[in-house]
Design a protein around this motif. Structure first.
Motif, mmCIF file in Angstrom:
data_model
loop_
_atom_site.group_PDB
_atom_site.id
_atom_site.type_symbol
_atom_site.label_atom_id
_atom_site.label_comp_id
_atom_site.label_asym_id
_atom_site.label_seq_id
_atom_site.Cartn_x
_atom_site.Cartn_y
_atom_site.Cartn_z
ATOM 1 N N LEU A 145 0.839 -1.214 0.000
ATOM 2 C CA LEU A 145 0.000 0.000 0.000
ATOM 3 C C LEU A 145 0.871 1.261 0.000
ATOM 4 C CD1 LEU A 145 -2.804 -1.077 2.497
ATOM 5 C CD2 LEU A 145 -3.091 -0.634 0.047
ATOM 6 N N ASP A 146 1.914 1.279 0.804
ATOM 7 C CA ASP A 146 2.813 2.445 0.837
ATOM 8 C C ASP A 146 3.456 2.660 -0.532
ATOM 9 O OD1 ASP A 146 2.247 2.873 3.477
ATOM 10 O OD2 ASP A 146 4.103 2.004 4.258
ATOM 11 N N TYR A 147 3.852 1.576 -1.160
ATOM 12 C CA TYR A 147 4.511 1.685 -2.469
ATOM 13 C C TYR A 147 3.540 2.206 -3.526
ATOM 14 C CZ TYR A 147 7.846 0.663 -6.177
ATOM 15 O OH TYR A 147 8.708 0.787 -7.237
ATOM 16 N N LEU A 148 2.338 1.668 -3.519
ATOM 17 C CA LEU A 148 1.330 2.104 -4.515
ATOM 18 C C LEU A 148 1.031 3.589 -4.377
ATOM 19 C CD1 LEU A 148 -1.248 -0.833 -4.528
ATOM 20 C CD2 LEU A 148 0.405 -0.229 -6.309
ATOM 21 N N LYS A 149 1.039 4.061 -3.153
ATOM 22 C CA LYS A 149 0.771 5.470 -2.902
ATOM 23 C C LYS A 149 1.829 6.359 -3.546
ATOM 24 C CE LYS A 149 -1.163 7.905 0.971
ATOM 25 N NZ LYS A 149 -1.251 8.006 2.407
ATOM 26 N N GLU A 150 3.068 5.859 -3.560
ATOM 27 C CA GLU A 150 4.198 6.693 -3.988
ATOM 28 C C GLU A 150 4.595 6.516 -5.446
ATOM 29 O OE1 GLU A 150 7.077 5.366 -1.179
ATOM 30 O OE2 GLU A 150 6.000 6.272 0.506
ATOM 31 N N HIS A 151 4.003 5.547 -6.136
ATOM 32 C CA HIS A 151 4.431 5.257 -7.517
ATOM 33 C C HIS A 151 3.228 5.132 -8.446
ATOM 34 C CE1 HIS A 151 7.790 3.985 -4.984
ATOM 35 N NE2 HIS A 151 8.568 4.256 -6.014
ATOM 36 N N GLU A 152 3.418 5.531 -9.697
ATOM 37 C CA GLU A 152 2.346 5.392 -10.696
ATOM 38 C C GLU A 152 2.239 3.963 -11.208
ATOM 39 O OE1 GLU A 152 -0.162 7.412 -11.402
ATOM 40 O OE2 GLU A 152 0.794 8.404 -9.704
#
Ligand code: ADP
Length: 181
Positions: A145-152
Motif C-alpha cells: 500500500l505504501d509503495y502504490l501510494k508513492e508510484h504510478e
C-alpha cells in the motif's frame, strides 16, 4: 471472491488461487538466495514455466535475502518472473520484518523499472521459510500500500493466496488496514 482496495487510482487485490495461472505482466517467485529451483511456489513456477527460467536465474547466480532479480517467464502467461528472497523466520526478532518488507519493496521496484502495470505476489516466506501468516500479512500489505501510494506503476498489485487459511489471514488484515487508513 476478490477483495479490492483502491489507493490514489491504483489497486491492491487479494485472490485465492495459483500464481502460475496469473496473466499479470509479472509474477513474483518466493526464491532462495542461490536461485536454485526448490519446492513450494518456486517448484510450481519452474515446472510450469519450463527450464529457461532456471537457466536465466543460474546466470544471475545469487540474490541476497531482502532483494529481487528478474528473468523471463518461459511458458507462463506472465512476461517476467521477479525472484524475491524473503527471510527464513527464526524468532521474529532477528530483522525478519524489515527483510520481508524489503523483499516486497525490491520486487515492486523491479516492476517499476520495467514499466509494468500489473504484478502478482505469492505470500513470501510463509511456507518452507516458516513466517507466521498473521505476522507476514500486515507487513506485506502495508509495504505494498505504501509503495502504490508513492508510484504510478505498477497500478495493479494482486496477492495470490494459496488456500483458504492464507486468504482469510490476508483478507482480515486488509480490511483492518483499510479502516485505519
Ligand atoms: P517460502 O520458502 O518463501 O516460505 P514457499 O513456496 O514454501 O516459500 O511458500 C510461500 C507461500 O506460497 C506459502 O504460503 C504457500 O502456501 C504458497 N504457495 C504454494 N504454492 C503456490 C502457488 N502455486 N500459488 C500461490 N501460492 C503458492
Amino acid at each position: 471472491m476478490p477483495l479490492r482496495v483502491k489507493i490514489d487510482g491504483k489497486t491492491l487485490e487479494l485472490v485465492s488461487g495459483d500464481i502460475t495461472e496469473q496473466e499479470t505482466e509479472a509474477i513474483v517467485n518466493a526464491a532462495n538466495e542461490r536461485l536454485i529451483p526448490g519446492g513450494g511456489v518456486d517448484g510450481a513456477i519452474h515446472r510450469k514455466g519450463g527450464p529457461s527460467i532456471a537457466e536465466e536465474a543460474h546466470k544471475i547466480g545469487h540474490c541476497p535475502t531482502g532483494s529481487a532479480v528478474v528473468t523471463g517467464a518461459g511458458r507462463l502467461k506472465a512476461r517476467y518472473v521477479i525472484h524475491a528472497v524473503g527471510p527464513i523466520y527464526r524468532d521474529g526478532k532477528s530483522g525478519e520484518a524489515e527483510l520481508l518488507a524489503s523483499a516486497y519493496r525490491e520486487s515492486l521496484k523491479r516492476a517499476t523499472e520495467l514499466g509494468l502495470s500489473s504484478v502478482a505476489f505469492p505470500s513470501l516466506s510463509t511456507g518452507a521459510y516458516g513466517y507466521p501468516l498473521e505476522e507476514a500479512a500486515p507487513i506485506a500489505l502495508t509495504t505494498i500500500l505504501d509503495y502504490l501510494k508513492e508510484h504510478e506503476k505498477p497500478s495493479l498489485v494482486r496477492m495470490v493466496l494459496w488456500g483458504e487459511k492464507a486468504y482469510q489471514a490476508y483478507a482480515e488484515t486488509l480490511k483492518r488496514l483499510a479502516k485505519e487508513r
